[in-house]
Design an enzyme around this catalytic site. Structure first.
Site, PDB file in Angstrom:
ATOM      1  N   CYS A  21      -3.693   1.560   6.474  1.00 10.15           N
ATOM      2  CA  CYS A  21      -4.057   0.961   7.763  1.00 10.15           C
ATOM      3  C   CYS A  21      -4.591   2.001   8.737  1.00 10.15           C
ATOM      4  CB  CYS A  21      -2.892   0.172   8.351  1.00 10.15           C
ATOM      5  SG  CYS A  21      -1.324   0.968   8.154  1.00 10.15           S
TER       6      CYS A  21
ATOM      7  N   ASN B 216       0.810  -1.235   0.000  1.00 10.90           N
ATOM      8  CA  ASN B 216       0.000   0.000   0.000  1.00 10.90           C
ATOM      9  C   ASN B 216       0.838   1.278   0.000  1.00 10.90           C
ATOM     10  OD1 ASN B 216       0.679  -0.597   2.701  1.00 10.90           O
ATOM     11  ND2 ASN B 216      -1.067   0.551   3.493  1.00 10.90           N
TER      12      ASN B 216
ATOM     13  N   GLY C  80       0.889 -11.165  10.063  1.00 10.47           N
ATOM     14  CA  GLY C  80       1.647 -10.670  11.218  1.00 10.47           C
ATOM     15  C   GLY C  80       1.680 -11.683  12.355  1.00 10.47           C
TER      16      GLY C  80
ATOM     17  N   GLU D 173       3.452  -3.806  12.284  1.00  4.37           N
ATOM     18  CA  GLU D 173       2.435  -2.784  12.011  1.00  4.37           C
ATOM     19  C   GLU D 173       1.366  -3.475  11.180  1.00  4.37           C
ATOM     20  OE1 GLU D 173       2.579   0.051  13.361  1.00  4.37           O
ATOM     21  OE2 GLU D 173       4.691   0.461  13.694  1.00  4.37           O
TER      22      GLU D 173
ATOM     23  N   GLU E  12       7.226   2.557  15.390  1.00  6.79           N
ATOM     24  CA  GLU E  12       8.196   3.030  14.410  1.00  6.79           C
ATOM     25  C   GLU E  12       8.229   4.555  14.508  1.00  6.79           C
ATOM     26  OE1 GLU E  12       6.477   0.548  10.909  1.00  6.79           O
ATOM     27  OE2 GLU E  12       8.665   0.437  10.740  1.00  6.79           O
TER      28      GLU E  12
END
Ligand code: ADP
Length: 453
Positions: A262, A130, A211, A228, A431
């Site tokens: 997201c 994305n 994930g 993430e 992050e």
């Protein structure tokens, strides 16, 4: 193996890339380990200069990088230019880190006690399709700054800008073994990065399902992970807000990058007494989103990334879906999907599952407690917006919503100067922000006994 890439705006194959295999990953790890040992000994000021040179090289190729993302991911050109500029900015920001990554001196009775932030070694960064450029740099810039080598595996559909960033790093003078791009399948290249004992940490951005697999697999070696993952963020509109502004900006909050974000505010929650008025204001705002050729400067929203993803998004809008209204989109070839506003009930799968497309649900709520309960009624917790002129309420609700990145009277989610990451099943770790390089280090404590004279 050669892998075809499809232009999402036309649906046609425009090029192909060569995928690497697991043996190539093993070889890359060996070279990265040797490069990392050299890099860790480079003086902090020199490491900073290398990152600045890389940033300058990116700056000189903004147009080229943007054009690649337009064709490969269907991003509108203005957004793609912003993303390439963001890579430069993030590199510049973390170029300040090597000289600031100081440990502590801890008081002891006799001797010297100090901490060091030691680099982890080789870091694997697995990115989604994305936002290929931003998500890659969020991993590699702080990791390099902290003295690590980085192996990046871009998503199968969108590897081109990441491959080009790897070339630009080498052209700027960085050791090519320090930042290697490994295009390939998740189940082959991604999997090998997670299981390889020479990779100290995985930074993974992608779906919550994958994930969980990354986390479980990494556990076998107690490998460090930052995750993430997905989101289902709320955009909470209180009756005391600037309703015109809330309605005018709500499409941007969810339809940016065609909703493949997201942080998308994909659940608009509106206080019941202003619900009808909000919907009256939202309809023209949605109709006004310019969807079309990503190469055009007027375009605000491009196509979805791929045919399989288009089909997934479309499954949330069956013929009998409670569509309140839709925007426009081109017809014909390409993975076009119009901005779509649904008014389902609270338990519909369009409300509970991440759609990752230009589809937003609008639900009414009664009071502040109801809004908070609705916002938190999800396994995710990435971001969210709160619209109110009452800043006590804005702060109170921000503290009560279980999410990592909230904004009051704004849809801002990501600024490289601030930490970014999710609560609950939206992720693990953070992050960005000034502390990001620390996540690529181990803290080591050294005590030196001093002999009394
Ligand atoms: P999506 O379903 O949106 O494509 P994924 O989470 O599957 O998202 O993909 C995100 C990234 O994870 C991609 O680079 C993909 O290739 C990679 N990936 C997929 N499966 C695995 C796996 N088993 N191990 C490691 N990486 C994987």
């Amino acid at each position: 193996m050669s892998h075809d890439l499809i232009n999402p705006a036309t649906g046609a194959v425009f090029t192909s890339v060569q995928h690497v295999d697991a043996a190539a990953v093993d070889d890359a790890v060996r070279r990265a380990q040797a490069a990392q040992r050299r890099w860790a000994r480079v003086a902090p000021a020199e490491r900073a200069a290398a990152l600045r040179a890389f940033a300058a090289s990116v700056d000189a190729h903004i147009g080229e990088l943007a054009a690649l993302e337009v064709t490969n991911a269907g991003h509108p050109v203005s957004a793609a230019e912003w993303e390439a500029g963001h890579v430069r900015d993030v590199l510049q920001f973390y170029a300040g880190s090597p000289e600031r990554l100081a440990g502590k001196q801890i008081p002891v009775a006799s001797g010297l006690d100090v901490t060091f932030h030691e680099p982890l070694g080789v870091v694997g960064v697995i990115t989604p399709w994305n936002f290929p450029m931003p998500i890659a740099v969020w991993g590699f810039a702080p990791a390099l700054a902290a003295g690590n080598a980085v192996l990046i595996k871009p998503a199968e559909w969108t590897p081109l800008t990441t491959l080009r960033l790897g070339e630009l790093a080498a052209e700027s003078g960085l050791d090519p073994d320090l930042l290697q791009v490994l295009p390939g399948a998740g189940a082959v290249v991604g999997e090998r990065l997670i299981t390889h004992p020479g990779v100290a940490k995985i930074v993974f951005t992608g779906s919550t399902v994958t994930g969980k697999h990354v986390l479980a697999t990494a556990a076998a070696q107690v490998k460090r992970v930052t995750l993430e993952l997905g989101g289902k963020s709320a955009n909470i509109v209180f009756d005391d807000c600037d309703l015109e502004q809330a309605a005018a900006t709500a499409p941007y909050g969810v339809f940016d990058n065609a909703g493949q974000d997201c942080c998308a505010r994909s659940r608009i929650l509106v206080q019941r007494n202003v619900y009808d008025r909000f919907m009256e204001l939202l309809e023209p705002a949605v109709a006004g989103v310019t969807v079309g050729d990503p190469a055009s400067r007027d375009t605000e929203m491009g196509p979805l990334v791929s045919r399989p993803h288009w089909e997934k998004v479309a499954s949330y809008v069956p013929d009998d879906a409670p569509v309140a209204f839709r925007g426009t989109a081109p017809t014909g070839d390409g993975f076009w999907f119009p901005p779509t506003v649904l008014t389902p009930n609270r338990t519909d799968r369009s409300v509970t599952e991440e759609i990752f497309g230009p589809v937003v649900t609008v639900l009414p709520f009664d009071d502040e407690a109801d809004a908070i309960a609705l916002a938190n009624d999800t396994a995710y917790g990435l971001s969210g917006s709160i619209w109110t002129e009452n800043l006590s309420r804005g702060l109170r609700v921000s503290r009560a919503v279980e999410a990592g990145n909230l904004s009051v009277n704004s849809h801002s989610s990501v600024r490289y100067t601030t930490p970014f990451g999710g609560f609950k099943q939206s992720g693990l770790g953070r992050e960005l922000g000034p502390d990001a390089p620390l996540a690529f280090t181990e803290t080591k404590n050294v005590f030196i006994a001093v002999k009394e004279m």
